[in-house]
Every structure is written in structure tokens, then in C-alpha cells.
Scaffold this motif. Structure first.
Motif, PDB file in Angstrom:
ATOM      1  N   ALA A 118     -60.815  -0.359 -21.678  1.00 37.27           N
ATOM      2  CA  ALA A 118     -61.114  -1.596 -20.971  1.00 37.27           C
ATOM      3  C   ALA A 118     -59.842  -2.414 -20.783  1.00 37.27           C
ATOM      4  O   ALA A 118     -59.621  -3.033 -19.734  1.00 37.27           O
ATOM      5  CB  ALA A 118     -62.168  -2.390 -21.742  1.00 37.27           C
ATOM      6  N   GLY A 119     -58.979  -2.405 -21.809  1.00 33.64           N
ATOM      7  CA  GLY A 119     -57.721  -3.133 -21.718  1.00 33.64           C
ATOM      8  C   GLY A 119     -56.851  -2.586 -20.594  1.00 33.64           C
ATOM      9  O   GLY A 119     -56.294  -3.353 -19.795  1.00 33.64           O
ATOM     10  N   ARG A 120     -56.786  -1.287 -20.533  1.00 31.18           N
ATOM     11  CA  ARG A 120     -55.946  -0.686 -19.477  1.00 31.18           C
ATOM     12  C   ARG A 120     -56.540  -0.981 -18.103  1.00 31.18           C
ATOM     13  O   ARG A 120     -55.821  -1.182 -17.134  1.00 31.18           O
ATOM     14  CB  ARG A 120     -55.822   0.822 -19.715  1.00 31.18           C
ATOM     15  CG  ARG A 120     -54.870   1.135 -20.854  1.00 31.18           C
ATOM     16  CD  ARG A 120     -55.019   2.550 -21.330  1.00 31.18           C
ATOM     17  NE  ARG A 120     -54.617   3.512 -20.313  1.00 31.18           N
ATOM     18  CZ  ARG A 120     -55.015   4.788 -20.280  1.00 31.18           C
ATOM     19  NH1 ARG A 120     -55.847   5.241 -21.206  1.00 31.18           N
ATOM     20  NH2 ARG A 120     -54.609   5.588 -19.332  1.00 31.18           N
ATOM     21  N   VAL A 133     -63.950  -7.347 -15.976  1.00 29.51           N
ATOM     22  CA  VAL A 133     -63.893  -6.242 -16.940  1.00 29.51           C
ATOM     23  C   VAL A 133     -64.989  -6.419 -18.000  1.00 29.51           C
ATOM     24  O   VAL A 133     -65.597  -5.457 -18.453  1.00 29.51           O
ATOM     25  CB  VAL A 133     -62.495  -6.140 -17.576  1.00 29.51           C
ATOM     26  CG1 VAL A 133     -62.482  -5.167 -18.744  1.00 29.51           C
ATOM     27  CG2 VAL A 133     -61.484  -5.733 -16.514  1.00 29.51           C
ATOM     28  N   LEU A 134     -65.260  -7.678 -18.339  1.00 25.12           N
ATOM     29  CA  LEU A 134     -66.334  -7.933 -19.305  1.00 25.12           C
ATOM     30  C   LEU A 134     -67.659  -7.403 -18.770  1.00 25.12           C
ATOM     31  O   LEU A 134     -68.422  -6.760 -19.481  1.00 25.12           O
ATOM     32  CB  LEU A 134     -66.422  -9.430 -19.602  1.00 25.12           C
ATOM     33  CG  LEU A 134     -67.502  -9.855 -20.595  1.00 25.12           C
ATOM     34  CD1 LEU A 134     -66.958 -10.942 -21.522  1.00 25.12           C
ATOM     35  CD2 LEU A 134     -68.732 -10.383 -19.907  1.00 25.12           C
ATOM     36  N   HIS A 135     -67.927  -7.658 -17.504  1.00 30.41           N
ATOM     37  CA  HIS A 135     -69.197  -7.208 -16.944  1.00 30.41           C
ATOM     38  C   HIS A 135     -69.172  -5.742 -16.521  1.00 30.41           C
ATOM     39  O   HIS A 135     -70.208  -5.158 -16.259  1.00 30.41           O
ATOM     40  CB  HIS A 135     -69.601  -8.114 -15.776  1.00 30.41           C
ATOM     41  CG  HIS A 135     -70.049  -9.464 -16.241  1.00 30.41           C
ATOM     42  ND1 HIS A 135     -69.216 -10.560 -16.259  1.00 30.41           N
ATOM     43  CD2 HIS A 135     -71.221  -9.872 -16.765  1.00 30.41           C
ATOM     44  CE1 HIS A 135     -69.872 -11.598 -16.757  1.00 30.41           C
ATOM     45  NE2 HIS A 135     -71.086 -11.206 -17.066  1.00 30.41           N
ATOM     46  N   GLU A 136     -67.958  -5.184 -16.461  1.00 31.92           N
ATOM     47  CA  GLU A 136     -67.868  -3.769 -16.125  1.00 31.92           C
ATOM     48  C   GLU A 136     -68.003  -2.909 -17.387  1.00 31.92           C
ATOM     49  O   GLU A 136     -68.819  -2.005 -17.458  1.00 31.92           O
ATOM     50  CB  GLU A 136     -66.521  -3.494 -15.442  1.00 31.92           C
ATOM     51  CG  GLU A 136     -66.358  -2.056 -14.973  1.00 31.92           C
ATOM     52  CD  GLU A 136     -65.041  -1.852 -14.225  1.00 31.92           C
ATOM     53  OE1 GLU A 136     -63.995  -2.322 -14.719  1.00 31.92           O
ATOM     54  OE2 GLU A 136     -65.076  -1.226 -13.146  1.00 31.92           O
ATOM     55  N   TYR A 137     -67.212  -3.234 -18.420  1.00 33.57           N
ATOM     56  CA  TYR A 137     -67.192  -2.428 -19.648  1.00 33.57           C
ATOM     57  C   TYR A 137     -67.973  -3.050 -20.802  1.00 33.57           C
ATOM     58  O   TYR A 137     -68.243  -2.383 -21.785  1.00 33.57           O
ATOM     59  CB  TYR A 137     -65.745  -2.251 -20.133  1.00 33.57           C
ATOM     60  CG  TYR A 137     -64.987  -1.154 -19.423  1.00 33.57           C
ATOM     61  CD1 TYR A 137     -64.970   0.142 -19.946  1.00 33.57           C
ATOM     62  CD2 TYR A 137     -64.301  -1.409 -18.252  1.00 33.57           C
ATOM     63  CE1 TYR A 137     -64.282   1.151 -19.300  1.00 33.57           C
ATOM     64  CE2 TYR A 137     -63.612  -0.405 -17.596  1.00 33.57           C
ATOM     65  CZ  TYR A 137     -63.595   0.876 -18.123  1.00 33.57           C
ATOM     66  OH  TYR A 137     -62.910   1.872 -17.493  1.00 33.57           O
TER      67      TYR A 137
END
Lengths: 821, 347
Positions: A381-383, A264-268
Motif C-alpha cells: 500500500a505504501g508503494r 489508498v485507504l479506500h483502495e487497500y
């Protein structure tokens, strides 16, 4: 930052666009592609699936086998191939490179003879196909694809990974979605955000036993903190697709939950952190500043000592995480974790940056926080992370997400007109193209109102992730970026006459360089920062300490230079040690001198003339001496408008003369009055200590830059006599220590008085200096030549003799000089 | 008397050609034509000659005198020629080398700097200089560098101790620190504060970064920056300048490319790439050569220029990098070693 093109395709359809075109787009959009890494097999022609039919021993080599391999009728049927792999057993299907194939590393397969045995191709290992590092044996194609199939149809497709440098103003691009958004604007393709499924309504009952409370005691550093409890997860290795993506961008897969956080870090571009709920002491999360000297062991196994301005995530007893930087060793998810707390937070960039710098600890998370994450993308991003955890690791969300802190307000609109944009650019971009650029970047035009002359006034709404856009001028760049900087039309330089004079410093440097190059010197460039060891002889300890930098980088470059000479000595040393003849060198540059209790930055020029003891010549020349240096320094001073012949020169007699030889060097001027010069022989011991062989003559002239002026007074012509001169010589015996210039001055004064207005004394010059036989101890003889001339007639012997006698009488009467008969 | 004259001429005829030195010549000359010479003696006898013989005899004497003078002149020429000849040593061997130093050289960084300055002067830029020791204001604040920008870190920038005092470097505020300038942009600020627009300057100079020295990095290196401030300056003007500079420097086939970038003191900002495959050791299509942009309105406001009125551009580049590209040099350290085998190549 690494971006996988395969991964990007989740958000934008890039099919039919080559990696080169994508790189070019990213480059022109304003990001640097530092490296292009291709993974997997490249396009390989003439490499096909073959089946080993037989394996026999090579007649001449123990470790080689001779195999027959069926590669299919269209590739020549059964071939004989020599193979060194241990696993070339009959029945295996393997990749076979046929003659004509170009393998990675640009090596071509040819028909060849290996130890006398013909080989009609090569069977390949995975390494030879560059799909993995496995080089032990042939790549066995266990799925038994059809014989003769081109190998690229069998191997998994490769990926292209770009290592991109993101400028500090664009933290929104530190993610795959961020880059996809830029590319969607460039290629005019739709951007697809991931579908986020989780809704708070899906949550089961809250579990206060796992997380009782969340408190933020440092809201300044942490404006928004969210924590979500997820129960019943199963920690396991991530599925292959997830591992593959992380590997592609250089991340090591650890377990499903950690990998999802990373993903998710590298996605968002939004960091998240998963705690093992069991490890949160007192089931309480406290976001607080660390206690001074508080200790934490971070994930990398190192103990860190914290300071009181560093933000930590703590439980009731201890700190668990250095906020936004790195988790602690004992609070993270491990194989036994079943319940976790997912943190998604917004930390202030200044806080994370200061902590990361101070600890010397940086992570993908701190890198993004430091540059600024978008607090408004946090929830999504959390979801997304929750979705992935539920999908991959199982489990359920227990209760509502705890959310501490207010929404960070965001609303920004910029009004801009096409007229303004075109004015700044100097050429016209069609309005439609401007609008398209805004839309593509999700810069929505919310209102449009007509203006008198500049086209419609657009009110552009700025999305929360574009904090860098603040003024109309910022939108000019956005339009130009997407429109294409390559379309800036060519034109001529318009140069209205603004020509002023070049700075006096520039003019001075040019003059002295021209003069010295004309005197056959070589210009050198040395570092400004020097070592204490080198400067010891060149300055007093007090001066040296004032020249020290606060934070030198290396020991031998710790001090500002107070002289150029030591650098030139260094150059002589280097050349001598390399056996290169070097004699006449110079340098121009800034030096730093003491003036009273302050330093001053000076413009300086220095030269050295070294004896080349080694250099033999078929024809002897006289070597340089003190007066060579004096003459050159005069030239340098003249370039600054100073006539050295009118300046008092002081012989240097101190033993400690800052690197200059006592009795053989001199100085003039004083930086108190704006300039200073030293010249003559360099101290023999100091030169030797500097590692230079032979005598070195040198000179340095330094002046305050503000003392240099480019305005020159225009010279006036002085009339001169066309009648012959009358010469008279006179030798005087004087004290050994008396400077010739003092005697000369006295003589000139007396002679001028004696001549009166009758005619003119044109000059008095010393032409001989004698010591020794015939003279008393401690005395020397100086011979002077007087030149007399009248403006209107030829002088007679009588009138000249009368004056000359008067001069001698006066000398005898009023000076201690003895006339030598 | 006629016989005496004939005898005299015969004597001269035999004596003069054998004279070798100037004293011999002077003595002989005195013997014949000096105040006590033989011809003079004969001429003195003229008084006692009968009147009617005088014209004929006078003619004879004049002829003899002329002949003697011819001997004297010829002998003098011969002796003078011999004297000149005696000043010469043996003939030279032109192939022997001169023992004098053969030529001086400008450092390649000077050559490149001066070439750039010449190119820029042609389009109206004046060369300016500024101090290498700077203050935080001129190096960072005035250039719109955020207070927590990494460039300000003691990790990247050399600072002088807080008690350092420089007599000829002005501070904006009394408690700001002295540092070694990290770019020549500080000169732009000093020039703008000192002068008034329009401004068109180029500032070459030495700059400092706290960096490990290797083939491409050096603790100090040199930059060159251009600043143009006027009304209605546009991005297109900036591109025109860059095109002009590099076409002048590297030939008409050279292309430049702008890539949008980020610098605090310009907006929009660009990095400049060069396409110059004809240069030695260039194997990439585009080579990054410098940074540029339109002066940010904040910078103008800070130096007291009305950003609504004044516009401008700035361009900066590294001189070492340019010199490396122009000459095909592959290690920045060579510039600072001053090996004569290196320096002599740039004569």
C-alpha cells in the motif's frame, strides 16, 4: 463503508453484471448492503439533444418563453416548447425530454398546455437529469453533440455506490480491493491488483536535513513504522478522475497528496499519513505515548487532551498526530508544501480503539486500525501511495524508506477434510467446489494427503489478511459462503424426545396471565427502568439508591423497578390523558426487592382496577373494593402454590406505606421467606401525584424465581358426608380493632374442642359486621355461622344445642368477647 | 250428605278461582280439607251412616275429595306461576350494552412469545427463563466476546454499581460486575452449566441496550433464543428448524434465507431473512428477522462440553420485531405505551 462500482472495475471485470446482482452477491457473501446510491443520469428514454431555433415571449406569462426546438427528424423535427429557464436562447443545444419520457422521480412528460400555449416536451436542467444540483438554467451542451442523439450517449456514465456494513471479523473487506476479492470468488472472475511500480532502487540520495531519524519508543502499540521522504512535490487539486472517485464515496477532495492518502485507504484499507517535512521540528519523528494531559489541536480544529496511554507521532518538540486516529492541525500538507514524509504504519488495534473511544474521535483511519489492518499489506500500500504521489504530484523519493520494528510474523495453516466440512453442513458439497472456493479466496491448498474415510486432508495456507480464520470450523463457513447458502437443501426438523417441563417461572406467568385475562384485565408491558421521581413514594431512599444503575442513559430511566404498580399507574395516566377509558390492567415481569443488605430479582405480577369517573353507564354496577383486590391476589398466590387464606394478613396502617393507603391496604408474606404481596387501595395522594384521577385498587404478588417449582403434589380425595348439616348463628361484640380472622380462629378452636369426636365442625364463617346504634363506642359486632355435620347420621337438635351451649359457655369464660343476645 | 257434598263442591268451584295469594290459598285449603275443614267434618259423619249406605257414600266422598284436590292443585299452580312472574322486571332490551368490562387481552408481545413457544414445543423445545440482571461472565465471557468488544462498553450496556449485591444471581468470579443482560444468550450458558447434553431449550425474555428510544429502538425489548445441543447437529438441521418455524408462523409460502454473518458464539454464523410478501406493510423482498449459527466450539469448551463430541445450533430473534411484522405495527413504542385502543386490538 462506501464502495463505487466504477472503481471496483479497476480490480475485477464486472461488465455485464447488474448492480442488483452485485448487491445480492455481497449480501449472500455476508455483508449488508445498507444503501444503493446511483449517481449520474439514469437510463432515459425519449430524452435527446435538441437545438433551440427561436425564442419568443409567452403571450400570457412574463417569465415564460415559447421556443421552437429542433430535435431531429426521427423525433418529430421542430417542436414548440414552453420554457421557464433564463438561458433558453436560440442556438443553444440542450437536453429535450419528449412526450413519453419518464424523468427521475417517475414523472412522465406529456403534451400539455402551459398558460394556454401548447408545449411539446421539456428542456432539462442538470438537476432534472440528476447529474448535479444545478437547477438555475438549462444544461447547455457546450460540445454541441448531434441533434437527435439520445442523451445517455452524451452525458458521462453514472456510478453506483454501495454503502456496505462490514462485520467486525472482516477488516480485510474495508477497502475496494477487499470487496473485489470477495466478488472475484463469487463471480469466479480474476482479481487484478494494481501494478506497483516503485522500487527502493529508484530513490535518490537521502535527505537527513528533512528527516534525521525515526524512533519508536512504544513498540507494543506500534510494532511497525515506516517513513519515506518525498521531495519536490507540487501540491495542487487532484486530477478529475481522482476527485470523482473520492466524491463518489462521499469524500471531499482537498489536494492531491491528501487525496492520494485517502484513495489508498479506500483502495487497500491501509491508512497512510503525509507530513509536511518542514513542519517536523528537529527533523525527527518519535512514536511515543503521550504525556498525561498533553494537548493537541486535531485537523478538525478541536483541542484534545491526551492521556498517557495514547500513542502519538511527535517531533522533537510536540505531538503531531494522534496515531492512527487523526492528524494535528499544524503538521499536515498545505499548498506551500514541497517536501513530505509519508507515514505507513501498523498500530495495534486495542491502542487505537481505546484512544478513539476515549477522545470520542473517530476517522476512516481509526475505524480500520481498530478493526485490524494487515501489517503484511502495508508495504505494498505504501508503494502504491508513492507511485500515485510521484505520478500526480511529481517529486522524487529521497533515500530509503525508514522502517522501524520487526516484521510481524505470519504463518498459518489449517488442516481440513471434505468429510469434516460435509459433516458440519449436513449435506455434501463436491470436493471440486470446495477447492474452487478456497482458491478463489486465495486460501491456498499447500498439501494434500489421503485420510481413511474423510477424503483428502488439505493443508490450507491462510493469507495474512484473514486473521479471522483459525480453525477447521472457520473454513466450513468459507466454503459455504462461496458455494452459496441458498443451496442448503430443505429438510424436516428431527426432534428426538427430549421434552422436559417448561420452567416454573414460565408456567406461573402463564397461569396468572390466563387468570387475569379471564377476569377481563388487559395485559400491559412497561419499561423496567423507571425514574426516581416516579419511585419516590414506592421505596425508601436507601432502597432507591441501591436500585440505581451505574450508567443510566436518560434521566427518567435510571433505576430498576421495585414494583410493577407505578408502571401501571403510568399507563392509567396515559390513557386518561388520551381520553381512553382504562380500568383493569395487569403486568407480569421482573422486579427488584431488598432482602437484608442485598437485592433480589423477583418474578412479579400486579394489577390495578381504576374507577372511571368519566365513564357513565345506563346500569350501575358495584365498584371494586379492597376485597376484590384480596380475592384476586389470592388467585395469584395460588398460581405459585401459596394458599393465601392460610397466611396471616397484616393491615397496613403506616402513613408512609410505599404508595398504599393506610387503613385500606394489607400485606402478607415477606421476601425474606421467598414471597410477598400487597394489595388494597393505592394511596390517594400518591395516585393523584402520579397524575391519575379517581381511586385505584391494586395488588402485587412477588416471589423469588427459585421458589417456584413445577412439581405439584397430587391431590387425595377426601370423603364427605351425605347427611344434612346443622347451622347455628352467634353474634359477638368485640373491640373495633380486632381482626375478624382472630375471632374466627378462636371460635373455631373452641367449637372444635366442644364438638370433640361426636361429629364434625365443618366451618365457622363471618356473615355480618355491624357498628353503631346499640353498641358501645369502640366496639363492633361480628356475626358467625357454625356448620356442624356428622359423617354417619342426621344430627339431632339436642346434640347440636348441647355443643352450641358449651361453645357459648367457653366463650364467656375464656374470652373477652361478649355474646350479643 | 249428598247435598252437603254438592254444596261444598259448588262453593269450592266458586272460591278457588278467585284466590290471588298464597296466604288466601292456604286459608281456603284449610277451610276445605284441613283437619277442621268442611270435608273432614263430613267424613267424620261417616261413622253414623247406616252400613248399607256406606259404600255409595264413601264413593261420593272420594269423588268429592278428588275434585277438591284438583281445585287445590290448579290453584296452587296458578299462584306459583303468578309468583314466578312477579319476580321478573320489565322485558329486557337486548340491544342495550352490558355495563361490565367486555373482555381481557394478552399483550401482543405475549401472544407472539407464546405462539413461538408453542411452535417450538412441538419439536421438543422446553421453555426456560433466566435472570435479567446478569454478570459479565454469563453475558459476554462465556459467549466468546473479546475483552475489548464494543458491546461490553458502558456506552452500550447498562451496568450496576460495583458495590451492588444480588442475593439470587450467581457470579462466576467475585469481582465481575453486574449488568442488565444485552441478550438472552446468557440463559443458554446457565442452562448448559446446570444441565447436561442433549439440550433443547427456548429462552424468551427481556433484554436491555443503552440506546435512544425511537420508532425502532427501545431501552428494553424482548428476545427469544433457541439452543439445541446434541451429537451430529448440522447446518442443514438449523435451516430445517428456521424453515419450520416461519412456515408455521407465517404460512407455507414463507421462505427463509441464510446470509453468512459474524457472531462470537457461533461458527458458521448466519443472519436469517424472510420472504413474506403476503404480510401487511412488507414491501421488501427479504426482511431480516434474526441471527443464528452453529455453536462455536469455544463456547462448548467453556461450559465443559467436549467440542469433539457435542455440536449444536442457536437461533435468536427480537420479539418486538416479529410482532411488528406479524401485525403490521410501525412503531416499537406502542408496545410500551399500553394505549387501550392498541391493546384491545389483540383480543
Amino acid at each position: 463503508m462506501k464502495i463505487s462500482l466504477n472503481w471496483l472495475q479497476d480490480y475485477i471485470d464486472l461488465s455485464g453484471i447488474s448492480a442488483d446482482e452485485i448487491c445480492r452477491a455481497i449480501t449472500l457473501l455476508g455483508f449488508e448492503v445498507e444503501q444503493v446510491i446511483r449517481t449520474g443520469a439514469p437510463e432515459l428514454k425519449n430524452v435527446v439533444v435538441g437545438e433551440i431555433l427561436t425564442r419568443g415571449k409567452h403571450p400570457n406569462a412574463d417569465k415564460l418563453s415559447v421556443c421552437t426546438v429542433d430535435v431531429g427528424p426521427e423525433h418529430g423535427g421542430v417542436r414548440t416548447i414552453v420554457c421557464g429557464a433564463p438561458n433558453c436562447d436560440a442556438g443553444n443545444r440542450v437536453p429535450v425530454a419528449l412526450p413519453g419520457a419518464i424523468m427521475p422521480g417517475n414523472f412522465e412528460i406529456k403534451l400539455s398546455k402551459i398558460r394556454g400555449q401548447e408545449s411539446q416536451g421539456m428542456m432539462c436542467s442538470a438537476k432534472e437529469l440528476t447529474i448535479s444540483d444545478e437547477a438555475q438554467g438549462l444544461l447547455i451542451l457546450a460540445d454541441r453533440p448531434a441533434i437527435g442523439t439520445p442523451i445517455n450517449q452524451v452525458l458521462p456514465p453514472g456510478d453506483t455506490v454501495l454503502d456496505i456494513e462490514i462485520t467486525p471479523n472482516r477488516p480485510d473487506c474495508l477497502s475496494h480491493i477487499g470487496i473485489a476479492r470477495e466478488l472475484s470468488a463469487w463471480f469466479k472472475k480474476e482479481l487484478r491488483y494494481p501494478a506497483v511500480k516503485f522500487e527502493p532502487a529508484h530513490a535518490t540520495e537521502a535527505r537527513p536535513d528533512l528527516l534525521k531519524s525515526v524512533r519508536v519508543t512504544a513498540p507494543e502499540e506500534c510494532p511497525l513504522y515506516t517513513a519515506t521522504v518525498i521531495t519536490g512535490v507540487k501540491i495542487a487539486p487532484s486530477p478529475a478522475w481522482l476527485q470523482e472517485r473520492l466524491r463518489a464515496i462521499g469524500q471531499r477532495p482537498i489536494n492531491n497528496v491528501v487525496d492520494i492518502s485517502n484513495y489508498v485507504l479506500h483502495e487497500y484499507g491501509q491508512p497512510t499519513h503525509a507530513f509536511d517535512a518542514k513542519k517536523i521540528g528537529g527533523s525527527e519523528i518519535i512514536v511515543r505515548l503521550a504525556a498525561e494531559s498533553e494537548k493537541i489541536v486535531t485537523l478538525d480544529g478541536k483541542e484534545r487532551t491526551l492521556a498517557s496511554n495514547m500513542l502519538v507521532i511527535a517531533d522533537a518538540q510536540k505531538s503531531l498526530v494522534v496515531a492512527g486516529v487523526m492528524g494535528g492541525e499544524n503538521s499536515g500538507v498545505d499548498d506551500t508544501t514541497t517536501d513530505l514524509v509519508l507515514e505507513v504504519a501498523y498500530f495495534k488495534r486495542q491502542s487505537v480503539r481505546a484512544t478513539s473511544r476515549k477522545l470520542g474521535l473517530s476517522s476512516d483511519s481509526s475505524y480500520r486500525y481498530e478493526r485490524g489492518v494487515d501489517p503484511h499489506s502495508l508495504e505494498e500500500a505504501g508503494r502504491r501511495a508513492i507511485d500515485l504521489i510521484l505520478e500526480i504530484a511529481g517529486g522524487k523519493v529521497a533515500g530509503f524508506t525508514q522502517r522501524i520494528g520487526a516484521d510481524v510474523p505470519w504463518q498459518r495453516e489449517i488442516v481440513v477434510t471434505p468429510g469434516f466440512i460435509n459433516e458440519k453442513l449436513g449435506f455434501t458439497i463436491p470436493e471440486a467446489d470446495m477447492k474452487a472456493a478456497f482458491e478463489a479466496l486465495e486460501l491456498t491448498i499447500v498439501r494434500e494427503e489421503p485420510t481413511e474415510s474423510r477424503g483428502p486432508a488439505w493443508t490450507v495456507s491462510i493469507p495474512s489478511w484473514r486473521d479471522d480464520l483459525d480453525r477447521p470450523i472457520d473454513l466450513v463457513e468459507e466454503v459455504l459462503r462461496v458455494y452459496g447458502t441458498e443451496k442448503i437443501p430443505a429438510s424436516r426438523v428431527l426432534a428426538p424426545g427430549l421434552v422436559g417441563d417448561d420452567d416454573a417461572v414460565v408456567v406461573f406467568n402463564r397461569r396468572v396471565a390466563d387468570a387475569l385475562v379471564g377476569q377481563r384485565f388487559h395485559e400491559c408491558v412497561n419499561y423496567t427502568l423507571r425514574s426516581v421521581r416516579e419511585l419516590q413514594a414506592a421505596a425508601t431512599p436507601e432502597t432507591l439508591s441501591s436500585l440505581a444503575l451505574a450508567n443510566p442513559f436518560v434521566e427518567d430511566q435510571s433505576h430498576l423497578r421495585p414494583t410493577l404498580v407505578t408502571g401501571l399507574l403510568d399507563t392509567l395516566k396515559l390513557n386518561q390523558s388520551r381520553g381512553v377509558a382504562a380500568s383493569r390492567l395487569f403486568e407480569t415481569g421482573r422486579i427488584f426487592l431488598e432482602r437484608g443488605d442485598q437485592l433480589v430479582e423477583c418474578v412479579a405480577v400486579a394489577f390495578v382496577i381504576a374507577e372511571n369517573a368519566d365513564k357513565r353507564s345506563w346500569l350501575k354496577r358495584e365498584l371494586a373494593d379492597f376485597y376484590t383486590a384480596k380475592n384476586l391476589v389470592g388467585t395469584l398466590a395460588a398460581a405459585a402454590g401459596i394458599d393465601l387464606s392460610r397466611q396471616p394478613l397484616v393491615a397496613v396502617n403506616d402513613i408512609n406505606a410505599f404508595g398504599w393507603q393506610a387503613g385500606h391496604s394489607a400485606l402478607a408474606g415477606d421476601i425474606k421467606y421467598g414471597w410477598t404481596t400487597r394489595f388494597g387501595l393505592l394511596d390517594l395522594a400518591a395516585v393523584k401525584a402520579a397524575g391519575v384521577e379517581g381511586k385505584v385498587y391494586a395488588g402485587q404478588f412477588a416471589i423469588l424465581p427459585e421458589k417456584l417449582t413445577s412439581a405439584e403434589t397430587r391431590r387425595r380425595y377426601q370423603p364427605f358426608s351425605l347427611f344434612p348439616a346443622a347451622l347455628r348463628d352467634l353474634a359477638l361484640v368485640v373491640d373495633e380493632a380486632l381482626p375478624a380472622a382472630d375471632v374466627q380462629k378462636t371460635l373455631a378452636k373452641i367449637a372444635r374442642a366442644a364438638v370433640g369426636n361426636a361429629f364434625a365442625l365443618e366451618g365457622v364463617g363471618v356473615f355480618d359486621v355491624y357498628r353503631g346504634k346499640g353498641l358501645p363506642e369502640g366496639k363492633k359486632s361480628l356475626a358467625f355461622s357454625f356448620t356442624f355435620r356428622a359423617a354417619d347420621r342426621t344430627l339431632t337438635d339436642d346434640e347440636v344445642n348441647a355443643v352450641f351451649n358449651k361453645i357459648q359457655d367457653e366463650l364467656t369464660k375464656s374470652t373477652p368477647y361478649q355474646i350479643r343476645k | 250428605m249428598q247435598d252437603q257434598l254438592s254444596a261444598l263442591l259448588a262453593k269450592a268451584q266458586s272460591e278457588f278461582p278467585s284466590l290471588k295469594t298464597r296466604p288466601e290459598f292456604e286459608a281456603a285449603k284449610a277451610r276445605f280439607v284441613g283437619p277442621n275443614g268442611e270435608l273432614t267434618g263430613l267424613m267424620k259423619q261417616m261413622g253414623s251412616v247406616p252400613k248399607e249406605q256406606k259404600p255409595a257414600l264413601g264413593k261420593l266422598i272420594n269423588e268429592a275429595k278428588a275434585q277438591l284436590q284438583a281445585h287445590i292443585d290448579a290453584t296452587l299452580r296458578r299462584i306459583e306461576a303468578a309468583e314466578l312472574q312477579a319476580q321478573l322486571g320489565p322485558a329486557i332490551d337486548p340491544s342495550l350494552p352490558s355495563p361490565d368490562p367486555d373482555f381481557g387481552t394478552y399483550h401482543p408481545l405475549t401472544l407472539v412469545r407464546e405462539e413461538m413457544c408453542r411452535i417450538l414445543r412441538k419439536v421438543g423445545f422446553t421453555v426456560v427463563e433466566g435472570p435479567e440482571v446478569e454478570t459479565e461472565y454469563y453475558c459476554f465471557d462465556a459467549l466468546n466476546t473479546p475483552a475489548d468488544h464494543p458491546a461490553r462498553d458502558a456506552q452500550d450496556t447498562f451496568y450496576l454499581p460495583t458495590n451492588a449485591r444480588f442475593g439470587n444471581i450467581s457470579k462466576k468470579t467475585p469481582d465481575e460486575k453486574y449488568l442488565l443482560r444485552t441478550h438472552t444468550s446468557s440463559v443458554q450458558i446457565r442452562t448448559m452449566l446446570k444441565g447436561e447434553p442433549p439440550i433443547r431449550i427456548v429462552s424468551p425474555g427481556r433484554v436491555y441496550r443503552r440506546d435512544t428510544t425511537d420508532a425502532t429502538h427501545s431501552a428494553n425489548f424482548h428476545q427469544l433464543e433457541c439452543l439445541y445441543v446434541d451429537k451430529n447437529v448440522t447446518v442443514r438441521d438449523l435451516k430445517a428448524l428456521l424453515d419450520y418455524i416461519f412456515a408455521s408462523l407465517l404460512g407455507k409460502e414463507t421462505k427463509t434465507r441464510f446470509r453468512t454473518h459474524y457472531f462470537g458464539y457461533t461458527e458458521p454464523s448466519f443472519e436469517v431473512d424472510l420472504s413474506a410478501k403476503h404480510l401487511p406493510k412488507v414491501n421488501k423482498e427479504w426482511i431480516e428477522i434474526g441471527g443464528c449459527g452453529m455453536v462455536d466450539p469455544t463456547v462448548f469448551a467453556d461450559v465443559g462440553y467436549d467440542p469433539e463430541v457435542w455440536t449444536g445450533y442457536a437461533f435468536g430473534m427480537g420479539l418486538e420485531r416479529l410482532a411488528m411484522l406479524l401485525y403490521g405495527i410501525d412503531d416499537i413504542r406502542y408496545f410500551y405505551q399500553n394505549d387501550l385502543r392498541f391493546l384491545r386490538q389483540f383480543a
